[in-house]
Design a protein around this motif. Structure first.
Motif, PDB file in Angstrom:
ATOM      1  N   PRO A  60       0.834  -1.231  -0.078  1.00  0.00           N
ATOM      2  CA  PRO A  60      -0.001   0.180  -0.088  1.00  0.00           C
ATOM      3  C   PRO A  60       0.871   1.242   0.029  1.00  0.00           C
ATOM      4  O   PRO A  60       0.543   2.267  -0.668  1.00  0.00           O
ATOM      5  CB  PRO A  60      -0.783  -0.143   1.312  1.00  0.00           C
ATOM      6  CG  PRO A  60      -0.310  -1.121   2.108  1.00  0.00           C
ATOM      7  CD  PRO A  60       0.640  -2.068   1.253  1.00  0.00           C
ATOM      8  N   PHE A  61       2.280   1.175   0.475  1.00  0.00           N
ATOM      9  CA  PHE A  61       2.805   2.413   0.619  1.00  0.00           C
ATOM     10  C   PHE A  61       3.353   2.722  -0.939  1.00  0.00           C
ATOM     11  O   PHE A  61       3.120   4.016  -1.061  1.00  0.00           O
ATOM     12  CB  PHE A  61       4.047   2.053   1.722  1.00  0.00           C
ATOM     13  CG  PHE A  61       5.238   3.561   1.612  1.00  0.00           C
ATOM     14  CD1 PHE A  61       4.669   4.449   2.518  1.00  0.00           C
ATOM     15  CD2 PHE A  61       6.125   3.354   0.738  1.00  0.00           C
ATOM     16  CE1 PHE A  61       5.469   5.403   2.590  1.00  0.00           C
ATOM     17  CE2 PHE A  61       6.983   4.686   1.212  1.00  0.00           C
ATOM     18  CZ  PHE A  61       6.770   5.455   1.787  1.00  0.00           C
ATOM     19  N   LEU A  62       3.748   1.651  -1.483  1.00  0.00           N
ATOM     20  CA  LEU A  62       4.383   1.972  -2.849  1.00  0.00           C
ATOM     21  C   LEU A  62       3.202   2.174  -3.950  1.00  0.00           C
ATOM     22  O   LEU A  62       3.265   3.331  -4.682  1.00  0.00           O
ATOM     23  CB  LEU A  62       4.799   0.674  -3.566  1.00  0.00           C
ATOM     24  CG  LEU A  62       6.172   0.213  -2.863  1.00  0.00           C
ATOM     25  CD1 LEU A  62       6.544  -1.270  -3.315  1.00  0.00           C
ATOM     26  CD2 LEU A  62       7.325   1.215  -3.319  1.00  0.00           C
ATOM     27  N   VAL A  63       1.755   1.800  -3.618  1.00  0.00           N
ATOM     28  CA  VAL A  63       0.901   2.251  -4.395  1.00  0.00           C
ATOM     29  C   VAL A  63       0.419   3.745  -4.139  1.00  0.00           C
ATOM     30  O   VAL A  63       0.116   4.438  -5.139  1.00  0.00           O
ATOM     31  CB  VAL A  63      -0.473   1.355  -3.837  1.00  0.00           C
ATOM     32  CG1 VAL A  63      -1.731   2.102  -4.665  1.00  0.00           C
ATOM     33  CG2 VAL A  63      -0.300  -0.089  -4.434  1.00  0.00           C
ATOM     34  N   LYS A  64       0.575   4.167  -2.941  1.00  0.00           N
ATOM     35  CA  LYS A  64       0.435   5.434  -2.478  1.00  0.00           C
ATOM     36  C   LYS A  64       1.471   6.242  -3.190  1.00  0.00           C
ATOM     37  O   LYS A  64       0.943   7.511  -3.322  1.00  0.00           O
ATOM     38  CB  LYS A  64       0.272   5.651  -1.108  1.00  0.00           C
ATOM     39  CG  LYS A  64       0.104   6.961  -0.297  1.00  0.00           C
ATOM     40  CD  LYS A  64       0.118   7.011   1.091  1.00  0.00           C
ATOM     41  CE  LYS A  64      -0.237   8.329   1.842  1.00  0.00           C
ATOM     42  NZ  LYS A  64      -0.446   8.501   3.140  1.00  0.00           N
ATOM     43  N   ASN A  65       2.468   5.778  -3.530  1.00  0.00           N
ATOM     44  CA  ASN A  65       3.455   6.689  -4.125  1.00  0.00           C
ATOM     45  C   ASN A  65       3.553   6.424  -5.644  1.00  0.00           C
ATOM     46  O   ASN A  65       4.777   6.604  -6.254  1.00  0.00           O
ATOM     47  CB  ASN A  65       5.158   6.394  -3.545  1.00  0.00           C
ATOM     48  CG  ASN A  65       4.951   6.974  -2.197  1.00  0.00           C
ATOM     49  OD1 ASN A  65       5.777   8.069  -2.144  1.00  0.00           O
ATOM     50  ND2 ASN A  65       4.655   6.366  -1.180  1.00  0.00           N
ATOM     51  N   GLY A  66       2.614   5.954  -5.985  1.00  0.00           N
ATOM     52  CA  GLY A  66       2.519   5.548  -7.579  1.00  0.00           C
ATOM     53  C   GLY A  66       3.352   4.495  -8.276  1.00  0.00           C
ATOM     54  O   GLY A  66       3.481   4.382  -9.367  1.00  0.00           O
ATOM     55  N   LYS A  67       3.792   3.549  -7.231  1.00  0.00           N
ATOM     56  CA  LYS A  67       4.588   2.303  -7.507  1.00  0.00           C
ATOM     57  C   LYS A  67       3.572   0.970  -7.339  1.00  0.00           C
ATOM     58  O   LYS A  67       2.761   1.125  -6.799  1.00  0.00           O
ATOM     59  CB  LYS A  67       5.799   2.399  -6.760  1.00  0.00           C
ATOM     60  CG  LYS A  67       6.573   3.639  -6.959  1.00  0.00           C
ATOM     61  CD  LYS A  67       7.087   3.655  -8.226  1.00  0.00           C
ATOM     62  CE  LYS A  67       7.853   5.018  -8.016  1.00  0.00           C
ATOM     63  NZ  LYS A  67       8.648   5.462  -9.514  1.00  0.00           N
ATOM     64  N   LYS A  68       4.145  -0.061  -8.120  1.00  0.00           N
ATOM     65  CA  LYS A  68       3.486  -1.200  -7.604  1.00  0.00           C
ATOM     66  C   LYS A  68       4.638  -2.250  -7.161  1.00  0.00           C
ATOM     67  O   LYS A  68       5.688  -2.346  -7.769  1.00  0.00           O
ATOM     68  CB  LYS A  68       3.212  -1.971  -9.240  1.00  0.00           C
ATOM     69  CG  LYS A  68       2.406  -3.071  -9.197  1.00  0.00           C
ATOM     70  CD  LYS A  68       1.872  -3.751 -10.389  1.00  0.00           C
ATOM     71  CE  LYS A  68       1.052  -5.033 -10.476  1.00  0.00           C
ATOM     72  NZ  LYS A  68       0.701  -5.328 -11.664  1.00  0.00           N
ATOM     73  N   TRP A  69       4.241  -3.082  -6.059  1.00  0.00           N
ATOM     74  CA  TRP A  69       5.043  -3.869  -5.353  1.00  0.00           C
ATOM     75  C   TRP A  69       5.266  -5.000  -6.432  1.00  0.00           C
ATOM     76  O   TRP A  69       4.418  -5.705  -7.098  1.00  0.00           O
ATOM     77  CB  TRP A  69       4.324  -4.546  -4.217  1.00  0.00           C
ATOM     78  CG  TRP A  69       5.111  -5.652  -3.638  1.00  0.00           C
ATOM     79  CD1 TRP A  69       4.345  -6.977  -3.621  1.00  0.00           C
ATOM     80  CD2 TRP A  69       6.028  -5.703  -2.708  1.00  0.00           C
ATOM     81  NE1 TRP A  69       5.204  -7.716  -2.892  1.00  0.00           N
ATOM     82  CE2 TRP A  69       6.333  -7.002  -2.375  1.00  0.00           C
ATOM     83  CE3 TRP A  69       7.204  -4.806  -2.320  1.00  0.00           C
ATOM     84  CZ2 TRP A  69       7.319  -7.647  -1.730  1.00  0.00           C
ATOM     85  CZ3 TRP A  69       8.088  -5.216  -1.448  1.00  0.00           C
ATOM     86  CH2 TRP A  69       8.230  -6.654  -1.457  1.00  0.00           C
ATOM     87  N   ASP A  70       6.744  -5.480  -6.418  1.00  0.00           N
ATOM     88  CA  ASP A  70       7.124  -6.589  -7.373  1.00  0.00           C
ATOM     89  C   ASP A  70       7.823  -7.610  -6.154  1.00  0.00           C
ATOM     90  O   ASP A  70       8.942  -7.433  -5.570  1.00  0.00           O
ATOM     91  CB  ASP A  70       8.320  -6.146  -8.141  1.00  0.00           C
ATOM     92  CG  ASP A  70       8.937  -7.231  -9.243  1.00  0.00           C
ATOM     93  OD1 ASP A  70       8.213  -8.385  -9.092  1.00  0.00           O
ATOM     94  OD2 ASP A  70       9.597  -6.738  -9.928  1.00  0.00           O
TER      95      ASP A  70
END
Length: 397
Positions: free
Chosen positions: A35-45
Motif C-alpha cells: 500500500p505504501f508503494l501504491v500511494k507513491n504511484g509504484k507497484k510492489w514486485d
C-alpha cells in the motif's frame, strides 16, 4: 538438499536467526510495502523481495528506495515505515517447525540464542507475541548491539560470548546468504534453511542445506534427536483447505500416471506462504462420494521445474471416472518429507508411490484416523463460503 559435512566435535549450543528462519516475516513486509508503494504511484514486485533477505533495516530500506525510485532519504523512509511495521509485529506467524524446534532445545537443556540484524527492541516485540519464546533463549542479540550486522560475524560472536561458549561449539541456523556468511566467518557450523525459493545452490558454503525447520535432524550434530516421528511421518497442527473441482490441463498426471488434483496458486496464496514445500498427507472429503485417504505435495516439483508453487493432492482411491464440479475438502494432518529432485522419471514415480504407502499406513493410526470424522470434511462448502465470503477452487487433472 545437501548433507552435512563431517564435524570435528560435538555441538553444545544453537544460535537461531529470527526473520525468515523462525518467523514468516515476508508476509508482513509485503503487507506494509504494497500500500505504501501504491500511494507513491509504484507497484510492489514480489520478485524483488529476495533482495531484502538478511539485510539490516537500513540496508533493506536503501534497496527499496533504489529499486522503486522513491524520492526519500533512507532516514525519512524508515521514519515513515517503522510505525507501520510496529503495528504488524504480532501478526507475524511462526514458520513450520519453529515452535517444535524451540521447545525441543529448551526441554533437552540445549542453550539457544537469538541473533538478528533487527534492532533489539524489534526482536523483543516480535517474540513477545509467541508464548514461551523469550524464556527459551539464553541470549538475544540485535543488530544495534554490535558494530556491524551480518554478513559480519559480530552478532554470532557476541551471542557465543553471552552464552559463555566458544564459536566452534555453536550451530547456527539461518535462512539468508548474509547470515550463512556471518556464521561461517564466526567459525561456527551452519545449517541453511533458504527462504528464497529455488536458490539452494547458492548456499554451498553452509555445512548443511535443508528444506525447512521440519527437516532439522539434531542428532547429526550430536544433539538430542526429536522423538515425535511416527512410522516415517511427523504429526503437524492440522490445516484445512477446499473448493469445487474443475477440469485442468493434466500434464503431471499424464506423465506420472497419477491422478492428482491441483490447487491453483492464485487461490491459495496465504496457504502457500504459510506452509513449507514438501509431501504431506491427510483426509479428503468429496461432497457426494465420501471421505478418502490422500497424500499431497506442495512446491515447485523440481523434476518438472515449475515456475510457481502448487498444491497437488492425490486421493488414494480408484474412482474410475471424473468428478468435476463436486466439492472437495482436505484436512492435512502430517508431514512425510521435503520436496526433492530425482535423477529420473522412474525414480520420481517410485518415490511418489512410496509416499502413498506411508500415508496409507499412517492414516490407520488413531492419531491421524480421528480426523476422518472432522466436521470440515462433511459440511457444505457453500454454507461455509456464504459465511466467510472466501471460495477456493481445486483444479483436477
Amino acid at each position: 538438499m545437501a548433507t552435512p559435512k563431517p564435524i570435528a566435535r560435538l555441538i553444545s549450543h544453537v544460535i537461531l536467526d529470527l526473520d525468515g528462519t523462525l518467523l514468516n516475516t515476508d508476509c508482513v513486509v509485503s503487507q506494509v510495502l504494497k500500500p505504501f508503494l501504491v500511494k507513491n504511484g509504484k507497484k510492489w514486485d514480489s520478485k524483488k523481495a529476495h533482495k531484502l533477505v538478511g539485510k539490516t533495516p537500513y540496508e533493506a530500506a536503501a534497496v527499496v528506495l533504489e529499486d522503486y525510485g522513491l524520492p526519500y532519504s533512507t532516514e525519512e523512509f524508515l521514519s515513515m515505515l517503522t510505525p507501520m511495521f510496529n503495528e504488524q509485529w504480532c501478526n507475524i506467524k511462526a514458520l513450520p517447525g519453529a515452535n517444535r524446534l524451540i521447545k525441543h532445545l529448551k526441554s533437552n537443556g540445549v542453550p539457544a540464542a537469538l541473533a538478528s540484524n533487527s534492532p533489539r527492541s524489534n526482536i523483543e516485540a516480535k517474540i513477545s507475541c509467541h508464548q514461551g519464546w523469550k524464556e527459551s533463549f539464553s541470549a538475544i542479540v540485535g543488530g544495534d548491539e554490535v558494530e556491524k550486522g551480518k554478513p559480519s560475524p559480530d552478532i554470532f560472536l557476541e551471542a557465543a560470548k553471552r552464552m559463555n561458549t566458544n564459536p566452534p561449539n555453536c550451530l547456527v541456523i539461518e535462512d539468508s546468504l548474509p547470515g550463512v556468511a556471518a556464521g561461517k566467518a564466526a567459525g561456527m557450523h551452519v545449517i541453511a534453511v533458504p527462504s528464497v525459493p529455488k536458490r539452494t545452490a547458492e548456499f554451498s558454503s553452509a555445512d548443511e542445506v535443508i528444506n525447512s525447520l521440519l527437516d532439522v535432524k539434531p542428532e547429526k550434530w550430536g544433539l538430542p534427536p526429536f522423538s515425535d516421528w511416527i512410522d516415517d511421518t511427523l504429526p503437524i497442527e492440522p490445516w484445512f483447505i477446499g473448493g469445487p473441482v474443475i477440469k485442468g490441463f493434466g500434464r503431471g498426471s499424464k506423465v506420472l500416471g497419477i491422478p492428482t488434483a491441483n490447487l491453483p496458486a492464485e487461490n491459495f496464496s496465504d496457504v502457500l506462504s504459510e506452509h513449507t514445500s514438501g509431501v504431506y498427507f491427510g483426509w479428503a472429503g468429496l461432497s457426494t462420494r465420501g471421505i478418502y485417504k490422500m497424500v499431497m505435495s506442495i512446491g515447485w516439483n523440481p523434476y518438472f521445474d515449475n515456475t510457481e508453487k502448487t498444491i497437488e493432492p492425490w486421493l488414494l482411491h480408484d474412482f474410475g471416472e471424473d468428478f468435476y464440479g463436486e466439492e472437495l475438502r482436505l484436512v492435512i494432518v502430517g508431514y512425510i518429507r521435503p520436496e526433492a529432485n530425482f535423477p529420473s522419471l522412474e525414480s520420481l514415480i517410485e518415490r511418489i508411490h512410496e509416499d502413498a504407502r506411508i500415508a496409507e499406513k499412517a492414516l490407520n493410526l488413531p492419531l491421524y484416523a480421528k480426523y476422518k470424522d472432522s466436521p470440515y470434511l462433511r459440511n457444505s462448502l457453500k454454507e461455509d463460503n456464504s459465511a466467510n465470503g472466501n471460495q477456493s477452487v481445486i483444479d483436477s487433472k
